[in-house]
Design an enzyme around this catalytic site. Sequence first.
Site, mmCIF file in Angstrom:
data_model
loop_
_atom_site.group_PDB
_atom_site.id
_atom_site.type_symbol
_atom_site.label_atom_id
_atom_site.label_comp_id
_atom_site.label_asym_id
_atom_site.label_seq_id
_atom_site.Cartn_x
_atom_site.Cartn_y
_atom_site.Cartn_z
ATOM 1 N N GLU A 30 1.053 -0.492 -5.143
ATOM 2 C CA GLU A 30 -0.020 0.496 -5.287
ATOM 3 C C GLU A 30 0.651 1.855 -5.423
ATOM 4 O OE1 GLU A 30 -3.448 3.164 -3.441
ATOM 5 O OE2 GLU A 30 -1.723 2.532 -2.285
ATOM 6 N N ASP B 178 0.836 -1.202 0.000
ATOM 7 C CA ASP B 178 0.000 0.000 0.000
ATOM 8 C C ASP B 178 0.872 1.254 0.000
ATOM 9 O OD1 ASP B 178 -2.706 1.288 0.674
ATOM 10 O OD2 ASP B 178 -1.448 2.011 2.313
HETATM 11 C C1 NOJ Z 1 -4.366 3.425 -0.163
HETATM 12 C C2 NOJ Z 1 -5.590 2.653 0.199
HETATM 13 O O1 NOJ Z 1 -6.085 2.024 -0.955
HETATM 14 C C3 NOJ Z 1 -6.574 3.615 0.804
HETATM 15 O O2 NOJ Z 1 -7.808 3.003 1.025
HETATM 16 C C4 NOJ Z 1 -5.989 4.179 2.068
HETATM 17 O O3 NOJ Z 1 -6.858 5.162 2.591
HETATM 18 C C5 NOJ Z 1 -4.627 4.797 1.810
HETATM 19 N N1 NOJ Z 1 -3.781 3.944 1.033
HETATM 20 C C6 NOJ Z 1 -3.915 5.092 3.107
HETATM 21 O O4 NOJ Z 1 -3.513 3.891 3.691
#
Ligand code: NOJ
Length: 571
Positions: A255, A213
């Site tokens: 991501e 993430d």
């Molecule tokens: C990306 C995640 O997909 C999202 O849902 C989240 O709020 C942010 N990262 C922060 O962790």
Amino acid sequence: MSFTAPITLPGLTLDLNWYKRSVFYEVMIRSFVDSNGDGTGDLAGLISKLDYLQWLGVDALWLPPFYRSPLRDGGYDVSDFRAVLPEFGTIDEFKELVTKAHERNMRIVMDYPLNHTSDQHEWFQQSRSDPDGPYGDYYVWSDTDDKYKDIRIIFVDTEESNWTFDPVRRQFFFHRFFSHQPDLNFENPAVREEVFNIVRFWLDLGVDGLRLDAIPYLFESEEGNGEGEPPTHDFIKELRAMVDRDYPGRILVAEANQWPREVAAFFGTEEEPECHMAFDFPVMPRIFYSLRSQQADELVRILSETTDIPSDAGWGVFLRNHDELTLEMVSEEYRQAMYGWYAYDPRMRSNIGIRRRLAPLLDNSRAELELAHAILFSLPGSPFLYYGDEIGMGDNIWLNDRDASRTPMQWTPDRNAGFSTADPGKLYLPVVQSLVYNYSQINVESQLAQSRSLLHWIRNVIHVRKAHPVFGMGDMTVLQTNHESVLAFVRSYEGSGTHFGDQPEDVLCVFSFAHNPVAVTIDMSEYAGSALYDLFGGGVFPTVNEDGTLTLTLATQSFYWLHIGEGGYRR
Ligand code: NOJ
């Protein structure tokens, strides 16, 4: 080190490229099935639906965070990276999920928000109260809030600064997301070691991969913008080397919501790989743009940008996920057009994006839903579905933030849509009861009973895709057409040359975004004189002309997937 050859053990062949052939399904444990009637989905509930997911053709699940968490950011605010949130279940139930998924040849990829923690995490509590203690340097502290001026704010709806003053330590801490989510200090070797150990902890439990993430944001500097800084890439390279060495066959998924070249940087190089997969953020909004503008050119342009990626690397293609449909990767002009088409009510917007589900975005148009999925399933990379989109679930824009599209899965027309037996008031979020998407109409049971439902259609396309490895493994060449609304490309694959038994294949994919029927001529000089067959029913299509042109007619917002050449082989 990177692996391309399969590992063969007695009785077992591990395809190290499994992720390229897989159909992924994002399922929020909280939202799927509540097995104990407490109003919240759980691991046992998910286990009970593995047969459904297998039937659909899902090869791998992506599980957003299910760690212990105060749930102020859907679980991305973790307070203990080694514990399961009690309302979701236990570590033993998670192990059972892994085992039961593996029994069905289904893999588990879990989220790992490594950039930050919840402010409830023990590390942060210690860090703020004991600056000289072992955790004092675990976060990014400063006496002022004016460092890193070039680092943008991501959650513009709620945050005014990336710094928040902590009254306990009497210093500011840095955060890329919510002010209750302090960023970890990756300059600190102890933090990096914690991350390695957490990765090992979950891979030792049998997890097949981790979605990393917010991966661009690990390190920050005065000179950079805090996105993909060199030490961030160095760190991921080390992590990848460890995973390849100790856990071959497991994957890292990036991501990184960035422009093509920056996203591709997270694949690393052939010699020094980073992530196996990365989400294709640039392509996604352009699919939605094309659907309304009836112009294929933006999509053609982005797909034609030859981004060289290492041979093991694969894109994760998606239409929607648990976040807003982000418009960060389009120009201001396109963004405004998309807000106008897709978020005409301000409630539909969130940060720089649109917090709606797929079916409502497309106004429940079956033609558009099919067209969007046909693109999703044929672009280079692996498709990621979002739970509920296979039945065209609706959303609830009266809920806060991204909860609009995180409501309970709709299984049946019964109480709580078959999601839970709890008192309806006790559900973590209400089920959708809007006019068009009411759970009494939109649910798995009723779509199973209708052979022409969206659910059956999507399942069929998934199975056609899976029967043709070219979609997962092949290259893509974008073709010239004489119609502005038509996107055409060829996917080609030489076959694996291994015992996986793949045959060489070329498939022509043609999509019309026009809101009326069209005729189009496509330049297919490389395939002059080739026969064409429909991939779904085997129907014979006109042969490509000897001069290399092909003229087709397409109904409103429709598509073809056509096998090129005789009998499954190249001409
Ligand atoms: C990306 C995640 O997909 C999202 O849902 C989240 O709020 C942010 N990262 C922060 O962790």
